[in-house]
Scaffold this motif. Structure first.
Motif, PDB file in Angstrom:
ATOM      1  N   TRP A   1     106.478  48.656  -5.591  1.00  0.00           N
ATOM      2  CA  TRP A   1     105.717  49.149  -4.762  1.00  0.00           C
ATOM      3  C   TRP A   1     103.914  48.927  -4.923  1.00  0.00           C
ATOM      4  CZ3 TRP A   1     102.746  53.480  -6.026  1.00  0.00           C
ATOM      5  CH2 TRP A   1     102.443  54.415  -5.040  1.00  0.00           C
ATOM      6  N   LYS A   2     103.870  49.324  -5.954  1.00  0.00           N
ATOM      7  CA  LYS A   2     102.305  49.165  -6.483  1.00  0.00           C
ATOM      8  C   LYS A   2     101.616  47.938  -5.544  1.00  0.00           C
ATOM      9  CE  LYS A   2     101.213  52.255  -8.791  1.00  0.00           C
ATOM     10  NZ  LYS A   2      99.547  53.211  -9.317  1.00  0.00           N
ATOM     11  N   GLN A   3     101.922  46.434  -4.962  1.00  0.00           N
ATOM     12  CA  GLN A   3     101.592  44.893  -4.873  1.00  0.00           C
ATOM     13  C   GLN A   3     102.252  44.378  -3.190  1.00  0.00           C
ATOM     14  OE1 GLN A   3     102.910  42.413  -7.737  1.00  0.00           O
ATOM     15  NE2 GLN A   3     104.518  42.290  -7.182  1.00  0.00           N
ATOM     16  N   GLY A   4     102.749  45.909  -3.277  1.00  0.00           N
ATOM     17  CA  GLY A   4     104.074  45.879  -1.521  1.00  0.00           C
ATOM     18  C   GLY A   4     104.482  44.565  -1.850  1.00  0.00           C
ATOM     19  N   HIS A   5     105.421  44.213  -2.513  1.00  0.00           N
ATOM     20  CA  HIS A   5     106.315  43.358  -2.039  1.00  0.00           C
ATOM     21  C   HIS A   5     106.761  43.058  -3.287  1.00  0.00           C
ATOM     22  CE1 HIS A   5     104.348  39.458  -4.996  1.00  0.00           C
ATOM     23  NE2 HIS A   5     103.240  40.289  -3.880  1.00  0.00           N
TER      24      HIS A   5
END
Length: 277
Positions: A181-185
């Protein structure tokens, strides 16, 4: 309808083979690489003490048992874990996801311990008697105790592994989801490995007393109170004779081994799974 069912069955079989291979390969990597740390931990936890159990001599005593049991043990866990998780996931909300992981891990441990316990009994007895040899210990156990001797400590192993998995796998899955979630992938395999190292080390620390009890039960002489397999009695005996330090004997090598193991095992598993599936 029939064609669709056949396709679904074939797809499930392919997934199962993938999980089996991924889990098995990961398990072999970990168990063989980290075997010396496991030997040190076992000797620290043994009733006779580290030095009398062999110290740093014969640090690979019992490794044939691990080499034989490692692949089927790890494969059995992950094929059960992934399939139970898949079944439960369809009927669960996001709030119940941690429960799904806990239930799947518990089922995985119960199945895997059918393979793990005989291997563990022989391995640990070899680790504290390095001059005896793995196959001699196996034949001696079968001669004096029969098949049930190889399953001494099954209950204590399950009682150790289920709490361990209830901590490790939901924490591992949570950390992966958070990082994703933090890095988007979706996390890479090395990121999954880092999450596995943290989750494994934390779970190892809090379940060490159960691991000490399991070791004492497996190493106990036939006919003694400890050999009966009563976990509470084993924990009580350790507490009375050695106190808190006894209950956490071997905690440092256990945390080190399982943290490294979590990094290698779950990282390798994730990478192999991605390649296969």
């Amino acid at each position: 309808m029939l064609a669709g069912e056949v396709e679904l069955l074939l797809f499930s079989l392919i997934l199962s083979c993938g999980f089996l291979e991924a889990g098995g390969i990961a398990g072999v990597f970990v168990d063989l690489i980290l075997f010396p740390l496991d030997t040190v931990k076992t000797r620290l936890q043994s009733p006779q003490g580290f030095r009398k159990a062999g110290g740093f001599r014969g640090i690979y005593a019992g490794v044939p048992s691990t080499a034989i049991g490692s692949f089927p043990n790890a494969a059995a866990f992950f094929i059960t874990y992934e399939n139970v998780k898949s079944v439960l996931h369809h009927d669960s909300t996001s709030y119940l996801t941690p429960v799904t992981h806990m239930v799947a891990a518990s089922f995985g441990e119960v199945v895997a311990c059918l393979i793990r316990v005989p291997s563990e009994v022989v391995k640990q007895r070899a680790q504290v008697s390095p001059s005896a040899g793995t196959f001699r210990i196996l034949s001696r156990t079968l001669y004096h105790e029969g098949i049930q001797g190889l399953y001494r400590g099954y209950k204590s192993t399950v009682l150790r592994e289920i709490p361990f998995s209830l901590v490790q796998f939901p924490l591992w899955e949570f950390l992966k989801d958070l990082w994703s979630w933090k890095q988007g992938h979706v996390v890479d395999s090395w990121q999954s490995a880092v999450c596995g190292a943290f989750a494994g080390g934390f779970a190892a620390a809090v379940t060490t007393p159960l691991d000490v009890a399991k070791t004492r039960i497996m190493l106990a002489k036939t006919g003694t109170t400890a050999a009966s397999g009563n976990v509470l009695a084993a924990l009580g005996g350790i507490w009375r004779t050695q106190g808190l330090p006894g209950l956490f004997a071997g905690v440092v090598p256990r945390i080190a081994a399982i943290s490294l193991g979590g990094f290698i095992f779950l990282g390798t598993y994730e990478k192999t799974r991605q390649l296969l599936l």
